[in-house]
Design a protein around this motif. Structure first.
Motif, short mmCIF file in Angstrom:
data_model
loop_
_atom_site.label_atom_id
_atom_site.label_comp_id
_atom_site.label_asym_id
_atom_site.label_seq_id
_atom_site.Cartn_x
_atom_site.Cartn_y
_atom_site.Cartn_z
N GLY A 106 0.70 -1.31 -0.17
CA GLY A 106 -0.03 0.05 -0.06
C GLY A 106 0.85 1.23 -0.02
O GLY A 106 0.47 2.37 -0.53
N ARG A 124 -5.97 5.18 -10.10
CA ARG A 124 -6.55 5.13 -8.96
C ARG A 124 -7.99 4.42 -8.77
O ARG A 124 -8.34 3.67 -7.84
CB ARG A 124 -6.78 6.53 -8.36
N VAL A 127 -7.13 0.81 -8.72
CA VAL A 127 -6.77 0.22 -7.48
C VAL A 127 -7.82 0.06 -6.61
O VAL A 127 -7.61 -0.81 -5.65
CB VAL A 127 -5.59 1.19 -7.24
N LEU A 128 -8.81 0.79 -6.56
CA LEU A 128 -10.00 0.43 -5.69
C LEU A 128 -10.90 -0.59 -5.73
O LEU A 128 -11.68 -1.00 -4.91
CB LEU A 128 -10.88 2.06 -5.45
N PHE A 131 -11.26 -3.41 -3.06
CA PHE A 131 -11.94 -2.84 -1.89
C PHE A 131 -13.48 -2.69 -2.04
O PHE A 131 -14.09 -2.85 -1.21
CB PHE A 131 -11.01 -1.63 -1.51
N PRO A 190 -5.79 -1.79 -1.24
CA PRO A 190 -6.59 -0.38 -1.56
C PRO A 190 -6.78 0.48 -0.46
O PRO A 190 -6.63 1.67 -0.66
CB PRO A 190 -7.66 -1.24 -2.48
N ILE A 194 -5.10 4.04 -0.58
CA ILE A 194 -5.71 5.31 -0.66
C ILE A 194 -5.66 6.09 0.47
O ILE A 194 -5.54 7.54 0.26
CB ILE A 194 -7.16 4.88 -1.16
#
Length: 314
Positions: A106, A124, A127-128, A131, A190, A194
């Motif tokens: 992370g 981005r 990457v999420l 989750f 994620p 973030i």
């Protein structure tokens, strides 16, 4: 002038007002009313179940039958239960390895996404995805990936000539532990990435510019600027990560249900198996209550670390 002074209203003295009136007039009273609904929700859905679970752990309650107070009998039983201690070992191993790996990956992703990259917003969003996907759907997907007969990994290795048989990922204790840890890392990275990225964006670029002018290397920038300024955020995000990982249930239960031979049983899954499936609510509550000291220790480490800010100096 004297007459005007006499005509002015006199403010009531603090001595003449009651404590209740002063409390209503204070700003803290308004804050109390705003916090009251949240406090009631926490008491109803967190405090009451916790107290009820602790009470049940001292009884022999079963599903459909009320129990009597038996003292620490459930805990004495657990003390001599090898499966319970195996679940404690599995939980600690699962939590430590997954949390360390999630933090490392992370942090790397956060540093990468903080740079000027093409299509950064799209990256981005990608990457999420782990989750955002529901935990059960992720667990089912990994269950198919690691299936003993239809695993895409085994199929690929066999067609490359590296294997002559399928790997029984979820049938071997060591492979099963590795698989569930990998799945937890995939889901948890994620959140950490973030959150740390949000923290990185609060660091003033002028600090890096000044350090670069003084001849600092990228590693020195990270060591003396980035990491010290991120330590409060790291402490908070890792506390949540450890708590979520330690109490993980859905992922394990959907993938392995604690098998094979209890190799992936965590304390949460064992508590569910003993308390709900087997009907021994008292024993299940005792296992769940035994998780509380570990969770309180994780919270205490974070709390005292944030209070003692000496370690933030780098």
């Amino acid at each position: 002038m004297a007459d005007l002074a006499l005509d002015r209203p006199v403010a009531p003295s603090q001595e003449g007002t009651s404590a209740w009136s002063r409390l209503r007039a204070s700003r803290g009273w308004l804050g109390f009313w705003f916090m009251l609904p949240a406090a009631l929700i926490l008491i109803l859905f967190l405090a009451y179940p916790l107290v009820k679970g602790i009470w049940l752990s001292f009884t022999d309650t079963r599903i459909g039958r009320g129990g009597a107070y038996v003292g620490v009998e459930n805990y004495e039983w657990l003390w001599d239960d090898s499966v319970f201690w195996l679940s404690v070992f599995n939980t600690l191993l699962y939590t430590v390895i997954a949390s360390v790996a999630k933090f490392g990956i992370g942090l790397y992703l956060a540093l990468l996404l903080n740079k000027r990259l093409p299509f950064k917003a799209l990256i981005r969003s990608i990457v999420l995805i782990p989750f955002v996907v529901p935990t059960v759907l992720s667990a089912l997907a990994f269950w198919w990936i690691f299936d003993s007969q239809f695993s895409i990994i085994s199929w690929s290795l066999r067609h490359l000539g590296l294997l002559d048989h399928n790997i029984d990922f979820l049938g071997d204790p060591n492979w099963a532990r590795a698989c569930v840890i990998f799945a937890n890392i995939w889901r948890g990275v994620p959140f950490i990435a973030i959150t740390l990225l949000a923290g990185l964006q609060t660091v003033s670029p002028s600090l890096y510019e000044a350090a670069t002018i003084d001849g600092a290397t990228p590693w020195q920038n990270f060591r003396h600027i980035t990491f010290p300024l991120l330590t409060p955020i790291i402490a908070v995000v890792m506390t949540f990560s450890v708590l979520f990982t330690f109490t993980d249930f859905q992922l394990i239960w959907a993938m392995t249900r604690g098998g094979p031979v209890n190799a992936t049983h965590l304390m949460a899954t064992l508590s569910y198996q003993r308390g709900i499936l087997s009907g021994s609510l008292g024993e299940g509550a005792a296992i769940a209550t035994a998780m509380v000291p570990f969770l309180m220790l994780a919270i205490a480490i974070s709390w005292f670390g944030l209070q003692n800010r000496k370690w933030q100096s780098g």
